[in-house]
Design an enzyme around this catalytic site. Sequence first.
Site, PDB file in Angstrom:
ATOM      1  CG  ASP A 114      -2.934   3.761  -2.612  1.00  0.00           C
ATOM      2  OD1 ASP A 114      -3.847   2.972  -2.336  1.00  0.00           O
ATOM      3  OD2 ASP A 114      -2.517   4.624  -1.815  1.00  0.00           O
ATOM      4  CG  ASP A 170      -2.042   1.004   1.084  1.00  0.00           C
ATOM      5  OD1 ASP A 170      -2.910   0.791   0.241  1.00  0.00           O
ATOM      6  OD2 ASP A 170      -2.024   2.011   1.819  1.00  0.00           O
ATOM      7  CG  ASP A 229      -4.231   8.270 -13.392  1.00  0.00           C
ATOM      8  OD1 ASP A 229      -4.517   7.813 -12.268  1.00  0.00           O
ATOM      9  OD2 ASP A 229      -5.086   8.706 -14.183  1.00  0.00           O
ATOM     10  CG  ASN A 266      -4.317  11.199  -6.962  1.00  0.00           C
ATOM     11  OD1 ASN A 266      -3.785  11.385  -8.054  1.00  0.00           O
ATOM     12  ND2 ASN A 266      -5.061  10.149  -6.715  1.00  0.00           N
TER      13      ASN A 266
END
Length: 656
Positions: A304, A261, A278, A269
């Site tokens: 993610d 993770d 992305d 983001n």
Amino acid sequence: MFKQVKAILTIESGNPELVQAQLAAFTKQVPLLYFMLVTNTIALTVTHYDAAPAYLTLYIPAVLYAVSLFRLVHWWFSRHRQYTHEEAAGRLSSTYRLTALLGAGFCAWSLSLFPYGNAYQQSHVAFYIANTVIGCIFCLMHLRAAALALTAIVLGPFTVFFATTGNPVFTALALNVALVTVAMVFILLTYYRDFRALIQSQKELTARQAETQRLSDENHRLANLDSLTNLPNRRQFRAELERRIAGAEAGGKGLALGLIDLDGFKPVNDTFGHGIGDRLLVEVGKRLAGFLARGVFPARLGGDEFGLVFEGVPSADRLHALGEEICAALQEPYVFNGQTARVSGSLGISILGEAGTAADRLFDRADFALYLAKQNFRGTTVVFSAEHEAEINEQGRVQQALRAADLESEMHLVFQPVVDADTDGISAYEALARWESPSLGTVPPGVFIRAAEHAGIIGRLTGVLMRKALAAAGTWPDHVRLSINLSTRDITSNKTVDALLEIIAESGIDPARIDIEVTETAVMRNFVLAAENLHRFADRGVGIALDDFGTGHSSLSYVHKLPLSKIKIDRSFIVDIATNELSRSIVKTIVDLSRNVGCVCVVEGMETHEQVAALRKLGCRMMQGYYFSRPQPLEETLAYQAAADMIVNAPIRKTG
């Protein structure tokens, strides 16, 4: 008209499928074609052997036999060869030319025998030409141009020759052959049209099948590959994991499952936009794929989160070392268009056999190891162990007891004061949950809070504790504040926040007396949703305290986006504050930061007079620790408050 005739007599080299089909069909007819030519020619030479010159019955036929034999040998060695379109078209063109040449040669040779011999021998010439050529034409039916050319070259002269002999029988024979030729040409053109249509339909069918296969492959790709990173997706990863588990068990090989993770991805983001986010995920996928040669099979499971299958790694130590290499690779900066983003990856690993043999169990154990990594060792690797298994079992027992618990009667609160060091007056109490389980006895808060989160009952538990805390606050003087801790699940659950706001409204306690405490780690799990819900509390007048400041992973760019009224310095900076210059510098920096952003700074963990003195010199005023008081039951807070009220409690100012 001329163009149409030319088109009919030309090889259709512009149609690759038709050319290949014509060559394949003709290749099958080659032995029969030359068999008829040779056997019929031998028969004609035998009947004319005594009547015609030797060059007509021996030498010329020998040349024809040699050509036929050469063609048969060439056919034998090339009958299974695959030709390109250009090669196939070239072979058809050469066949077309050879047909015309051989047709003219056989026709001229046979007609040259006509003057020799009696009427029977002359009739044999007519039979030979008609029989042989018609047979050959049917062998050439897939090659329309060659068949029509042979018809024109042989049967045309044949008809004219025998019609002009003056013999009524030969004239009738010529007329008969002419009519048969017309019918045969019609049959030839119809057959070729149908053959061409069949090839076209096969071409269209093949195209449809190819398109169907392409769509099937694309659907398979979409169903099994992540469209962003081109790594296998969760579905494919699960299937691959189960396949490799079966292979590892059959072969006695090592296998482990890893779950990754990303830490700090949401801030990337939010700061740089989803486009950069992305691209970062794509780069993460590439970095993970770089470990394929090390026996690591990567996949993107969603968001993610990434999965890894480790093959052939025999020990926990080697897995941990490889995991640390992977984590180090993920921590390298990500540069896009001159912008630098940084994330880290926490990795939890479960080993086949030690953590279980089923895919579900490996997932569950790897997820638990990942949870531990994110809670305690962010950006590093945790390998699931026997100690963790014992902890899971204990967690299971705690969860079962929690689900069956009467939370109202079994849960209670203790309170630790926050003291104004200038006046020794109590400015607030922090409510701390305690659980006395009838079956388990006293359960530490860190254990049952985590168990409540995993069991999905943390919202209900927080609601019970909130009511008890507000009831206690109603017994204190109005200037004493109440501080309540919320978990990650609490501040990222709109339903829980709605319920807590309603409980506050129903309590009659002024929201301005309440502080909600959250940790940096809890906020950063889902910053956007956590910030929205903290703003909802702040809009009602509730204070927001950021707990354990300095130990989490937030940045200053995020601190100022939260509606903070307090910043609490973690106790880890206080232990050696009296002797460690670095600790004093860190605390001084946080105190100044708090003052600059308009927040009250609260220091936790004081246990000695020297620590308090050192903190006072640094400008710290609000303190909380065993030096002042351990957590107390409500009754003791009332007695402690009565004694403390002898000192005038100055209003809390938003200063350091």
